[in-house]
Design a protein around this motif. Structure first.
Motif, PDB file in Angstrom:
ATOM      1  N   HIS A  99       0.842  -1.187   0.000  1.00 39.59           N
ATOM      2  CA  HIS A  99       0.000   0.000   0.000  1.00 39.59           C
ATOM      3  C   HIS A  99       0.882   1.244   0.000  1.00 39.59           C
ATOM      4  O   HIS A  99       1.822   1.338   0.793  1.00 39.59           O
ATOM      5  CB  HIS A  99      -0.916  -0.018   1.231  1.00 39.59           C
ATOM      6  CG  HIS A  99      -2.040   0.957   1.148  1.00 39.59           C
ATOM      7  ND1 HIS A  99      -1.868   2.302   1.401  1.00 39.59           N
ATOM      8  CD2 HIS A  99      -3.357   0.796   0.846  1.00 39.59           C
ATOM      9  CE1 HIS A  99      -3.007   2.927   1.254  1.00 39.59           C
ATOM     10  NE2 HIS A  99      -3.945   2.038   0.923  1.00 39.59           N
ATOM     11  N   LYS A 100       0.589   2.193  -0.846  1.00 37.00           N
ATOM     12  CA  LYS A 100       1.465   3.337  -1.034  1.00 37.00           C
ATOM     13  C   LYS A 100       1.500   4.269   0.160  1.00 37.00           C
ATOM     14  O   LYS A 100       2.444   5.052   0.308  1.00 37.00           O
ATOM     15  CB  LYS A 100       1.065   4.113  -2.284  1.00 37.00           C
ATOM     16  CG  LYS A 100      -0.336   4.709  -2.232  1.00 37.00           C
ATOM     17  CD  LYS A 100      -0.701   5.384  -3.556  1.00 37.00           C
ATOM     18  CE  LYS A 100       0.111   6.604  -3.862  1.00 37.00           C
ATOM     19  NZ  LYS A 100      -0.379   7.317  -5.060  1.00 37.00           N
ATOM     20  N   PHE A 101       0.504   4.202   1.060  1.00 38.39           N
ATOM     21  CA  PHE A 101       0.475   5.079   2.230  1.00 38.39           C
ATOM     22  C   PHE A 101       0.753   4.341   3.531  1.00 38.39           C
ATOM     23  O   PHE A 101       1.494   4.810   4.384  1.00 38.39           O
ATOM     24  CB  PHE A 101      -0.877   5.785   2.328  1.00 38.39           C
ATOM     25  CG  PHE A 101      -1.163   6.689   1.170  1.00 38.39           C
ATOM     26  CD1 PHE A 101      -2.334   6.557   0.437  1.00 38.39           C
ATOM     27  CD2 PHE A 101      -0.266   7.678   0.798  1.00 38.39           C
ATOM     28  CE1 PHE A 101      -2.601   7.394  -0.640  1.00 38.39           C
ATOM     29  CE2 PHE A 101      -0.516   8.519  -0.281  1.00 38.39           C
ATOM     30  CZ  PHE A 101      -1.689   8.368  -0.990  1.00 38.39           C
ATOM     31  N   THR A 102       0.159   3.157   3.698  1.00 39.87           N
ATOM     32  CA  THR A 102       0.294   2.425   4.962  1.00 39.87           C
ATOM     33  C   THR A 102       1.446   1.424   4.931  1.00 39.87           C
ATOM     34  O   THR A 102       1.836   0.913   5.976  1.00 39.87           O
ATOM     35  CB  THR A 102      -0.997   1.674   5.299  1.00 39.87           C
ATOM     36  OG1 THR A 102      -1.188   0.626   4.336  1.00 39.87           O
ATOM     37  CG2 THR A 102      -2.200   2.604   5.282  1.00 39.87           C
ATOM     38  N   TYR A 103       1.943   1.115   3.738  1.00 43.20           N
ATOM     39  CA  TYR A 103       3.016   0.144   3.526  1.00 43.20           C
ATOM     40  C   TYR A 103       2.628  -1.275   3.946  1.00 43.20           C
ATOM     41  O   TYR A 103       3.496  -2.121   4.148  1.00 43.20           O
ATOM     42  CB  TYR A 103       4.313   0.567   4.237  1.00 43.20           C
ATOM     43  CG  TYR A 103       4.788   1.917   3.782  1.00 43.20           C
ATOM     44  CD1 TYR A 103       4.648   3.036   4.601  1.00 43.20           C
ATOM     45  CD2 TYR A 103       5.352   2.092   2.522  1.00 43.20           C
ATOM     46  CE1 TYR A 103       5.067   4.287   4.166  1.00 43.20           C
ATOM     47  CE2 TYR A 103       5.767   3.341   2.084  1.00 43.20           C
ATOM     48  CZ  TYR A 103       5.621   4.428   2.916  1.00 43.20           C
ATOM     49  OH  TYR A 103       6.035   5.664   2.497  1.00 43.20           O
TER      50      TYR A 103
END
Length: 117
Positions: A99-103
């Motif tokens: 996920h690009k925000f939460t990794y």
């Protein structure tokens, strides 16, 4: 939660081609950076290629010019087109989603690619 299912592996002669597919379940596929990794017997898992949510791509030096990663956000899929296959490409290939925000990080179960000489 994302589930990844790879397909398209198999046995091919050196110089041949295969196209791997990774189907992702879950929502908001477009927010995930996707990648392919591989693991040969006795070796650690290694990076092959990635494609970001913005379609930027990156490749391992060993596959540059031979492999192409692509994604179709409308179908929640990512592909790895493999041309000019070599015996050293033999490995289990794994799909990866981050996920690009939460990794948050997810892996598929892998698909076997075997290249005969």
């Amino acid at each position: 939660q994302v589930q990844l299912v790879e397909s398209g592996g198999g046995l091919v002669q050196a110089g041949g081609s295969l196209r791997l597919a990774c189907a992702a379940s879950g929502r908001l596929f477009g927010l995930y950076n996707m990648g392919w990794y591989r693991q040969a017997p006795g070796n650690q898992r290694e990076f092959v290629a990635t494609i970001t949510s913005g379609d930027s791509t990156n490749y391992a030096d060993s596959v540059k010019g031979r492999f192409t990663i692509s994604r179709d956000n409308s179908k929640n899929t990512v592909h790895l087109q493999m041309n000019g296959l070599k015996p050293e490409d033999t490995a289990v290939y794994y799909c990866n989603a981050v996920h690009k925000f939460t990794y948050q990080n997810y892996w598929g179960q892998g698909t076997q690619v075997t290249v005969s000489s």
